[in-house]
Design a protein around this motif. Structure first.
Motif, mmCIF file in Angstrom:
data_model
loop_
_atom_site.group_PDB
_atom_site.id
_atom_site.type_symbol
_atom_site.label_atom_id
_atom_site.label_comp_id
_atom_site.label_asym_id
_atom_site.label_seq_id
_atom_site.Cartn_x
_atom_site.Cartn_y
_atom_site.Cartn_z
ATOM 1 N N ALA A 83 0.799 -1.248 -0.019
ATOM 2 C CA ALA A 83 -0.008 -0.093 0.026
ATOM 3 C C ALA A 83 0.653 1.336 -0.068
ATOM 4 O O ALA A 83 0.292 2.358 -0.277
ATOM 5 N N ILE A 84 2.011 1.252 0.062
ATOM 6 C CA ILE A 84 3.009 2.336 0.364
ATOM 7 C C ILE A 84 4.346 2.170 -0.661
ATOM 8 O O ILE A 84 4.715 1.118 -0.908
ATOM 9 N N VAL A 85 4.895 3.206 -0.941
ATOM 10 C CA VAL A 85 6.131 3.300 -1.821
ATOM 11 C C VAL A 85 7.030 4.402 -1.329
ATOM 12 O O VAL A 85 6.802 5.456 -0.538
ATOM 13 N N ALA A 86 8.353 3.917 -1.334
ATOM 14 C CA ALA A 86 9.470 4.691 -0.789
ATOM 15 C C ALA A 86 10.012 5.588 -1.791
ATOM 16 O O ALA A 86 10.131 4.974 -3.269
ATOM 17 N N PHE A 87 10.511 6.827 -1.738
ATOM 18 C CA PHE A 87 11.415 7.652 -2.680
ATOM 19 C C PHE A 87 12.608 8.062 -1.924
ATOM 20 O O PHE A 87 12.489 8.576 -0.788
ATOM 21 N N ASP A 88 13.822 8.172 -2.530
ATOM 22 C CA ASP A 88 14.908 8.803 -2.372
ATOM 23 C C ASP A 88 15.015 10.006 -2.718
ATOM 24 O O ASP A 88 14.512 10.461 -3.611
ATOM 25 N N VAL A 89 15.639 10.975 -1.986
ATOM 26 C CA VAL A 89 15.749 12.436 -2.386
ATOM 27 C C VAL A 89 17.123 12.791 -2.320
ATOM 28 O O VAL A 89 17.639 12.585 -1.231
ATOM 29 N N THR A 90 17.665 12.985 -3.462
ATOM 30 C CA THR A 90 19.041 13.428 -3.605
ATOM 31 C C THR A 90 19.260 14.960 -3.342
ATOM 32 O O THR A 90 18.328 15.837 -4.144
ATOM 33 N N ILE A 91 19.653 15.473 -2.138
ATOM 34 C CA ILE A 91 19.487 16.778 -1.715
ATOM 35 C C ILE A 91 20.483 17.756 -2.661
ATOM 36 O O ILE A 91 21.739 17.423 -2.976
ATOM 37 N N ASP A 92 19.954 18.792 -3.313
ATOM 38 C CA ASP A 92 20.508 19.862 -4.010
ATOM 39 C C ASP A 92 20.901 20.942 -3.106
ATOM 40 O O ASP A 92 22.009 21.781 -3.222
ATOM 41 N N ALA A 93 20.008 21.369 -2.469
ATOM 42 C CA ALA A 93 20.254 22.655 -1.393
ATOM 43 C C ALA A 93 19.491 22.549 -0.201
ATOM 44 O O ALA A 93 18.419 21.931 -0.232
ATOM 45 N N VAL A 94 19.861 23.198 0.653
ATOM 46 C CA VAL A 94 19.189 23.347 2.134
ATOM 47 C C VAL A 94 19.144 24.763 2.338
ATOM 48 O O VAL A 94 20.153 25.420 2.226
ATOM 49 N N ARG A 95 17.884 25.364 2.972
ATOM 50 C CA ARG A 95 17.955 26.674 3.423
ATOM 51 C C ARG A 95 17.066 26.762 4.805
ATOM 52 O O ARG A 95 16.131 25.729 4.835
ATOM 53 N N GLY A 96 17.449 27.448 5.628
ATOM 54 C CA GLY A 96 16.618 27.529 6.834
ATOM 55 C C GLY A 96 16.438 28.879 7.482
ATOM 56 O O GLY A 96 17.205 29.929 7.242
ATOM 57 N N THR A 97 15.492 28.947 8.061
ATOM 58 C CA THR A 97 15.063 30.021 9.094
ATOM 59 C C THR A 97 14.795 29.568 10.418
ATOM 60 O O THR A 97 13.824 28.917 10.558
#
Length: 198
Positions: free
Chosen positions: A151-165
């Motif tokens: 019932a579920i599926v996984a995805f990997d995310v290759t990170i390009d950029a990170v921003r935070g506040t």
């Protein structure tokens, strides 16, 4: 993200650690079917990579493999009244908040990666919730696990950029920050007050 450098919560690694500790993201994708969002738990699975899972029935799921994504992770937040400052007549209302956003590209993960993500989620969050009896996959019947995995599926995310506040009144005096913390506590926003005190 807020442009004031006083509100930047640290380097990329610190922001990613914070995001994973929060553990839940709003995941935006522009797809052939229009803009879509998935709300999902996230884990780190390697340097520069996150993983999430979503329902196969989610309308966004068929569009995610190969998609560019924006993940938004939000923490404590709250309204700040000028009345909490020493000189309220010289201020305007604002909002304090903690957030990180991550750009990346999704790729479909296999069932072993999905199981790994579920195990990591439990290992991270169960001890905070019920340390005396944390849930593990070993407690789940094999047939039930197989049915749930379908019932579920996984995805990997290759990170390009990170921003935070982390906008926590850093641009105010120590006295005004203390007044804001006291006001937040009085108004019932202990979570934001705690973050500001830290």
């Amino acid at each position: 993200m807020h442009p004031n450098p006083k509100f930047r919560p640290g380097d990329d690694a610190a922001m990613l650690d914070w995001a994973v500790a929060i553990g839940f993201a709003h995941i935006f994708a522009v797809t052939s079917g229009g803009p879509m969002i998935v709300h999902a738990p996230i884990v780190a699975v390697g340097e520069g990579q996150l993983r999430f899972h979503a329902s196969r029935a989610n309308r966004a799921t068929p569009h995610l493999d190969g998609a560019r994504l924006l993940l938004s992770i939000a923490g404590a937040d709250g309204y700040i009244t000028p009345n909490w400052y020493a000189e309220p007549g010289s201020q305007v209302p604002t909002w304090n908040y903690t957030a990180v956003e991550i750009d990346g590209v999704a790729s479909l993960a296999d069932e072993a990666a999905l199981i790994e993500q579920l195990d990591i989620l439990a290992a991270l969050h169960e001890p905070r919730i019920i340390p005396e009896n944390p849930w593990t996959r070993a407690k789940l019947d094999d047939d039930r696990l197989a049915a749930m995995l379908r019932a579920i599926v996984a995805f990997d995310v290759t990170i390009d950029a990170v921003r935070g506040t982390h906008k926590l009144s850093q641009n105010k005096s120590a006295d005004d920050r203390a007044r804001v913390v006291a006001g937040l506590k009085r108004s019932g926003n202990a979570a934001l007050a705690k973050v500001m005190e830290a």
